[in-house]
Design a protein around this motif. Structure first.
Motif, mmCIF file in Angstrom:
data_model
loop_
_atom_site.group_PDB
_atom_site.id
_atom_site.type_symbol
_atom_site.label_atom_id
_atom_site.label_comp_id
_atom_site.label_asym_id
_atom_site.label_seq_id
_atom_site.Cartn_x
_atom_site.Cartn_y
_atom_site.Cartn_z
ATOM 1 N N ILE A 1 -8.972 3.267 -4.796
ATOM 2 C CA ILE A 1 -8.707 3.170 -6.243
ATOM 3 C C ILE A 1 -9.701 2.200 -6.879
ATOM 4 N N SER B 1 0.731 4.362 -2.386
ATOM 5 C CA SER B 1 0.567 5.698 -1.815
ATOM 6 C C SER B 1 1.610 6.674 -2.364
ATOM 7 N N ARG C 1 -17.707 3.676 4.660
ATOM 8 C CA ARG C 1 -17.754 3.942 3.220
ATOM 9 C C ARG C 1 -18.376 2.763 2.478
ATOM 10 N N MET D 1 0.834 -1.211 0.000
ATOM 11 C CA MET D 1 0.000 0.000 0.000
ATOM 12 C C MET D 1 0.865 1.256 0.000
ATOM 13 N N TYR D 2 1.978 1.203 0.719
ATOM 14 C CA TYR D 2 2.889 2.353 0.731
ATOM 15 C C TYR D 2 3.422 2.626 -0.689
ATOM 16 N N GLY E 1 -8.007 14.148 -2.056
ATOM 17 C CA GLY E 1 -8.466 12.776 -2.265
ATOM 18 C C GLY E 1 -8.476 12.438 -3.751
ATOM 19 N N MET E 2 -9.229 11.426 -4.091
ATOM 20 C CA MET E 2 -9.256 10.938 -5.472
ATOM 21 C C MET E 2 -10.141 11.807 -6.379
ATOM 22 N N SER F 1 -6.327 10.779 4.109
ATOM 23 C CA SER F 1 -5.370 10.981 3.027
ATOM 24 C C SER F 1 -5.029 9.641 2.364
ATOM 25 N N PHE F 2 -4.675 8.667 3.160
ATOM 26 C CA PHE F 2 -4.245 7.355 2.649
ATOM 27 C C PHE F 2 -5.370 6.668 1.880
ATOM 28 N N MET F 3 -6.610 6.880 2.340
ATOM 29 C CA MET F 3 -7.729 6.139 1.775
ATOM 30 C C MET F 3 -8.405 6.855 0.607
ATOM 31 N N GLY F 4 -7.788 7.953 0.172
ATOM 32 C CA GLY F 4 -8.273 8.599 -1.048
ATOM 33 C C GLY F 4 -9.444 9.543 -0.847
ATOM 34 N N ILE F 5 -9.734 9.883 0.413
ATOM 35 C CA ILE F 5 -10.836 10.815 0.682
ATOM 36 C C ILE F 5 -10.322 12.248 0.667
ATOM 37 N N GLY F 6 -9.130 12.455 1.196
ATOM 38 C CA GLY F 6 -8.521 13.787 1.178
ATOM 39 C C GLY F 6 -8.701 14.533 2.493
ATOM 40 N N VAL G 1 -3.489 14.850 -4.070
ATOM 41 C CA VAL G 1 -4.332 13.760 -3.584
ATOM 42 C C VAL G 1 -4.395 13.759 -2.059
ATOM 43 N N LYS G 2 -3.338 14.224 -1.441
ATOM 44 C CA LYS G 2 -3.301 14.242 0.026
ATOM 45 C C LYS G 2 -4.449 15.109 0.556
ATOM 46 N N GLY H 1 -13.713 2.007 -6.557
ATOM 47 C CA GLY H 1 -12.954 3.069 -5.918
ATOM 48 C C GLY H 1 -13.837 4.282 -5.673
ATOM 49 N N MET H 2 -13.179 5.419 -5.495
ATOM 50 C CA MET H 2 -13.912 6.646 -5.163
ATOM 51 C C MET H 2 -14.562 7.281 -6.393
ATOM 52 N N HIS H 3 -14.280 6.728 -7.573
ATOM 53 C CA HIS H 3 -14.801 7.335 -8.803
ATOM 54 C C HIS H 3 -16.314 7.271 -8.818
ATOM 55 N N MET I 1 -7.620 1.845 -0.479
ATOM 56 C CA MET I 1 -7.103 3.177 -0.759
ATOM 57 C C MET I 1 -7.963 3.980 -1.720
ATOM 58 N N ARG J 1 1.088 7.431 -6.149
ATOM 59 C CA ARG J 1 -0.053 8.334 -6.354
ATOM 60 C C ARG J 1 0.301 9.755 -5.954
ATOM 61 N N LEU K 1 -7.054 6.149 -12.026
ATOM 62 C CA LEU K 1 -5.719 5.558 -11.917
ATOM 63 C C LEU K 1 -5.821 4.049 -12.046
ATOM 64 N N CYS L 1 4.453 12.684 1.785
ATOM 65 C CA CYS L 1 3.195 12.013 1.455
ATOM 66 C C CYS L 1 2.346 11.755 2.699
#
Lengths: 493, 493
Positions: free
Chosen positions: A203, A161, B164, A157-158, A175-176, B199-204, A171-172, B175-177, A201, A164, A182, A327
């Protein structure tokens, strides 16, 4: 009070008598008996039965030390002995006194790895070990960064991370949202943690694109390039390739140089999941299996697998300096104060997505001190030799058939064909029948407590045994035993 | 060979002599001396100096046992003794012989927690402990699910993950799309892991909405409702509220019933970060601090904090059955075979986003067996008593000022005002000057090795000490020492 000289009351204050009794019990039952080839590897009981064999229940009142010692004794009794010479069930196994001593010392000092303030020695040990591991990868001057993770899944996952964040630093914060779709490429036989990672994560598993493997289980670079082009055509954004350094089941090493060429051509982050097979970097004889990995952006490498370190010991490494911190940092002011009395760049915790973090470095460092590079090399070479020996033996022994003729890593995959099924036409029904053999032999192994080896189907191949030599001190006799014991347990099937 | 009777060669085979020496060293230097009130808590050295004090370097050749023992002795010497009675620096501390024994047994058996197959006893212990913890939360009949996580940060991510997935099951695949902009509410004084998680999970991080606290550091429910309405007005999708059971710095418990009402009204997932303060659920006297938490959907609760279990011991619990598995499963066929010889619902690993997972349950279970519910209750009550005692003492001692008059949890936050700064007008310059005091006292503590307490600023408040009583066996004498030692170290500032 044997062997410990103390002042009056000190031994009692810390309940030293109980610790002494536990130590003796562990040494006798878990270490000596648990690794004794003549002892049973396990005392298997069905869950419902096991619930009644040990007093699990938690009550209002505590128990006295005698009862606790008995509970510990029974816990050990019903545990699977992963240090037993005939335990080949997982990618970890074996016993190392320095590893165990290192784990015990870590427990006794009970601290967290986030700051130099509370983990001064372990912080410097991490820096030392990471440097050496980056040198083993072949990163220029051993430079880059690293962090211990709670297992290879998190390390992978890192990789995602950093990939991305490097491409989309927003993204931080954002978010997505607003990002293109991706996608990540990995081989069909890669580890399932990639699937878990892209889901967790944000994606999505749909965007983890599985690339076909060749007949040996290695990612096909031609298929990879096609998949990248196809993804672009569909409007996806190719972000990263995960290459695998020894797949979980068959132990295949992906072609790293070919993958690195493609990553460079299309500007993709190259992550290597070397959780299992990274240990070969310690062997001058076998490290060519990983030729080209020095070109990767990041790597997951678990010393608790092919380096025999006790669980957990999993490292994430990257050639990029400062990216981990950029990150993942949150700059908590209560923990990472900037007005400390030492150089706060030694506080490594903000690189992690965890806060408190178990100290995982010491057992690895102590083993490394005890063995040296050469000791690790010898032991890893031994595991490879024994897997070759086993493959040869299986090739020559009637009733056994290798799934792949030459093991690349120390995974040896094979079917056992009982006499009843030999010499027949290999119809789909025959294969289906063969697929029922391994689970029964496995059940018998467990009930007898003599041996433990995993089995699984793979793609169209029905259940076969995956023998993994992660016990680095394994012997030829143990290989011989595997063959004879499976015959013994399965010949009537 | 003291105290262990063995057959010829067995002791040598496992290098029992080395383990014996390590055990004695640990007992003497780490346990007895490390928890001795008359010994130094640490031997502080600057990182650059420490690099030269201990031979960190890894070489080709290994070292012999005598050298390794010396390295271990020096490692212990330069480590911070977190079990020392005067260590109050983190949310973990103290020493418990059963916890340590449990950690040692876990190491000696070195297995992973993913399957009943390789962790039969520990699997059933997990089920037992989770049931008991869910009962303590107050979930109906103690039903629901749970999983050990490598720390509270990951547990908090699990809360986000389930919230989620429950609302948008397609997120696993897609994913978050296509999802609306999810947002999560948490108090301004909540733990930074929420920030890392989103941040890690793509939410921001932008979508982690910080809700104002009242003067005591508790989330203001009126502000929460306003924030939810405002988020909706901006087109965001309110997903979850994270309530905190004892904030990291000041130890405030959020108003759970009021938050639960709002979560119900707006259909939000309610997660409780009780990593630090969850232990009060074991105390009939103090559990009312968490009134209403039985209404939460999920909780992070770290026994390695307020229950004194060695690191790491962090539990994620949820009232929802089956959701963990549905959300995280990847159904790997090599590990979670469906044709095993036992009920595979006992294989819990697919609920996790990890694969291999350290066994964290045994040390907690053994402590629970040793103390019983009542033992934990007594120790937790003791920590609360001592924090009240300290607060009273600080209130009465010239030169000390409490940041909050009544500590709610066992965090006691205070400033030390040296004589030079007493009785003056408290201008912004005065406060700025005061903020420089704590770091200097801290430096002196570290150099002297007599005491360790954290400090930090909080919002507009300059650096103050956060004394945390997580050592459940702490004494009145230690509280008195804290006051006198800080005076001694800081009176000239």
């Amino acid at each position: 009070m044997n062997g410990v000289e103390l002042q009056d009351g000190e031994f009692e204050r810390v309940n030293g008598e109980f610790l002494n009794r536990i130590f003796k019990l562990l040494l006798q039952d878990a270490v000596i008996k648990g690794t004794d080839i003549h002892s049973k590897l396990e005392e298997f009981e069905q869950p419902e039965k096991l619930f009644t064999q040990l007093d699990f229940e938690l009550r209002d009142k505590g128990e006295d030390d005698d009862i606790l010692i008995e509970l510990c004794r029974n816990t050990i009794k019903y545990c699977v002995k992963t240090g037993h010479p005939h335990f080949f069930n997982q990618l970890y196994s074996g016993y190392d006194p320095y590893g165990l001593a290192g784990a015990w010392l870590t427990d006794a000092l009970n601290t967290s790895q986030y700051t130099f303030e509370v983990a001064p020695v372990f912080t410097l040990m991490e820096a030392t070990v990471f440097k050496r591991m980056r040198e083993a990868i072949g990163y220029e001057n051993g430079e880059g960064d690293g962090i211990f993770c709670p297992g290879g899944s998190v390390s992978n996952m890192y990789g995602i991370s950093l990939a991305r964040f490097q491409r989309f630093p927003n993204v931080k914060e954002e978010g997505m949202h607003g990002l293109p779709k991706l996608c990540i490429f990995t081989s069909q036989q890669s580890h399932y943690s990639l699937l878990k990672g892209v889901s967790f994560m944000g994606i999505g598993t749909k965007y983890l694109i599985k690339v076909a493997c060749d007949a040996r289980g290695k990612m096909d670079p031609v298929a990879l390039e096609k998949a990248i082009i196809a993804a672009k055509d569909q409007g996806l954004y190719p972000l990263m390739v995960n290459a695998t350094a020894a797949t979980t089941v068959v132990g295949a090493y992906d072609p790293f140089n070919a993958i690195a060429d493609i990553c460079e051509k299309y500007s993709l982050w190259m992550h290597v999941d070397a959780a299992w097979g990274g240990g070969v970097l310690m062997s001058r004889k076998h490290r060519s299996l990983m030729a080209g990995v020095e070109r990767c952006d990041s790597m997951a490498w678990n010393p608790h697998k092919m380096m025999g370190t006790p669980l957990q010991c999993a490292v994430f490494l990257t050639k990029h300096k400062n990216l981990l911190n950029a990150c993942h940092s949150a700059s908590a002011r209560y923990l990472f104060q900037q007005d400390k009395n030492y150089d706060v760049s030694y506080d490594t915790g903000d690189k992690s997505v965890q806060c408190g973090r178990k100290v995982d470095v010491f057992k690895l460092w102590l083993m490394w001190k005890a063995k040296g590079n050469i000791g690790f090399e010898k032991e890893i070479n031994n595991a490879f030799e024994k897997s070759s020996y086993l493959a040869n033996k299986l090739r020559e022994t009637p009733g056994f058939r290798l799934v792949y003729d030459q093991p690349e890593c120390t995974n040896v995959c094979f079917w056992y064909i009982p006499p009843r099924l030999r010499g027949q036409e290999e119809t789909p029904e025959w294969w289906a029948d063969l697929g029922k053999v391994a689970p029964v032999i496995k059940q018998r192994m467990m009930e007898k407590g003599s041996l433990l080896i995993g089995y699984q189907p793979l793609e169209e191949k029905p259940n076969f045994f995956r023998m993994v030599i992660s016990n680095l001190k394994t012997t030829q006799e143990s290989m011989d035993f595997v063959v004879s014991e499976i015959e013994l347990l399965g010949k009537d099937l």
